[in-house]
Design a protein around this motif. Sequence first.
Motif, short mmCIF file in Angstrom:
data_model
loop_
_atom_site.label_atom_id
_atom_site.label_comp_id
_atom_site.label_asym_id
_atom_site.label_seq_id
_atom_site.Cartn_x
_atom_site.Cartn_y
_atom_site.Cartn_z
N PHE A 52 0.51 -0.96 -0.22
CA PHE A 52 0.17 -0.09 0.35
C PHE A 52 0.93 1.53 -0.31
N ILE A 53 2.00 0.68 0.79
CA ILE A 53 2.43 2.37 1.29
C ILE A 53 3.45 2.47 0.07
N ALA A 54 4.27 1.60 -1.06
CA ALA A 54 4.95 1.76 -1.91
C ALA A 54 4.28 1.86 -3.35
N CYS A 55 2.73 1.93 -3.13
CA CYS A 55 2.07 2.32 -4.65
C CYS A 55 1.58 3.92 -3.95
N GLY A 56 1.85 4.13 -2.83
CA GLY A 56 1.24 5.20 -2.10
C GLY A 56 2.47 6.42 -2.52
N LEU A 57 3.51 6.02 -2.76
CA LEU A 57 4.52 6.85 -3.25
C LEU A 57 4.67 6.81 -4.91
N GLN A 58 4.01 6.10 -5.32
CA GLN A 58 4.83 5.97 -6.95
C GLN A 58 4.60 7.58 -7.57
N CYS A 59 5.29 7.42 -7.98
CA CYS A 59 5.81 9.38 -8.32
C CYS A 59 6.82 9.59 -8.04
N HIS A 60 7.36 9.80 -6.68
CA HIS A 60 7.10 10.94 -5.44
C HIS A 60 8.46 10.53 -4.67
N TYR A 61 9.58 8.42 -5.08
CA TYR A 61 10.01 8.62 -4.89
C TYR A 61 11.86 9.60 -4.47
N ILE A 62 12.28 10.19 -5.86
CA ILE A 62 13.16 10.78 -6.28
C ILE A 62 12.96 12.24 -4.92
N GLU A 63 11.43 12.34 -5.12
CA GLU A 63 10.95 13.70 -5.04
C GLU A 63 11.74 13.71 -2.96
N LEU A 64 10.68 12.57 -2.74
CA LEU A 64 11.16 12.36 -1.27
C LEU A 64 12.66 12.39 -0.58
N SER A 65 13.43 11.76 -1.46
CA SER A 65 14.31 11.22 -0.93
C SER A 65 15.38 12.51 -1.02
N PHE A 66 15.18 13.53 -1.09
CA PHE A 66 16.27 14.99 -1.17
C PHE A 66 15.12 15.71 0.14
#
Length: 442
Positions: free
Chosen positions: A330-344
């Motif tokens: 659920f969490i992996a899907c909820g963060l889809q398309c935002h992994y790089i944004e969050l990595s900063f």
Amino acid sequence: MESIYDDNSEAQTRWCHRVMTSSEKFYEDEFLRILSASYDLKKFANTLTSDSDNLVEIISDEAGLDRVMRILGISDDINTILFQTIMARFPATMTLKSGKALASRLLDVCNIDQKNTFCQSTYRHALLLARDENGCSTLKKAITIADDILKSDFLELISLKAHFLSEDDLGISLIQHVLNLDYTRKATEDDTLLHELFAEFDEILPTCDTVELLNLASKLTSDSRLFLEFVKTKRGLLMVQIILGRSEEVDRVFWEAIRRGYTDLAITHHGHRIMLRTINVFEKRGNKNVYAQILRLVGYNAFYLSKQPIMGNAAVLHAINIHNPNCTEFIACGLQCHYIELSFLNNGSNIVEKLLGEVDEDNNKLPILFMVVEIVNCDEDTLVRLAKDEYGNRVLEKTLHVADYHHLYDLVDDIVDKLEPLLDTLRGSRGENIAALSSRPV
């Protein structure tokens, strides 16, 4: 015969114990003689407190407690001698059956500074005392007489641990005591609507009228904004904690309000504690669906929560640390398309790293797949910034290691191919480690 003037300290201690606890006439007379002799009494008090274990044993004895209570109040010097030793053994003495009576007597005779010390000691040991019937009585008394600054500290502590305290009747009685204080009630008087609503709950709670409580709970939760404002106060948090568990119908009303306002509640300390209490209440009835639904809500709202620096972020990390495959998905899907944004981001990168750590060799590969897709599709400037960023660098390195560890060589190749034209730019910078990993087999 042993006496207070014996040169042997152990002999003096044994003699003191007999004088304080024995029903023999000789020792009763000796105790009365010492009470009337100021010099002997001070020496006796010093001997009595020289062995704190012996004093605790005396206080636990009915006759011993009575004689300690009679000594207290004779003079300030004697009070101080006994007070200091009792404070040094505070949890041990206050959780005795005689602890409540001893505390009352101490507070009757001690000076203002000693009362403050007593209240501060109670605060330091509050959670321990709260789990003991005798200790809880002392805790309630200390909260009642404490000054407003310390009352505020007590209120904060009990609010912080409310979900833990509300698990049994003793803790609930403590929360109810705090709610009944004028100090707590005054905390909401600036908001007329809330204050009137609290007054309605104050009137209904002692009656245990389930129908009236259900009606009032429905009134409160019908307005999501009002409900949120209610539980954001310490008074509201504590009130909901002791209402939950009273009836299944009322609990369902609150659960629906929590579900509807989940994102607003999840980013507050008070909302988080109410959810913990809700989970406990429903699980005690054998209903584990509420917990599962909350985990699903975390997944659906994972991106929003991840960007909230305190409680929202903590809710996502907690859900990941459960190591439940469905929740992770659920969490992996909820963060889809935002992994790089969050990595900063500091907190966001922690979540991405945690998710990558959940990758396994069976079915749970979504985090690494989503991350690699974003790496492959991002522009070169973003990727260079990611590799050189304090937080992004760790995420990128973790991605390479996880892919290699689980033999996902196609994904490794995809990342290396994307990074290869950028290696010269990364060398000599924070991205040196990424360049090293990408210029040879990982």
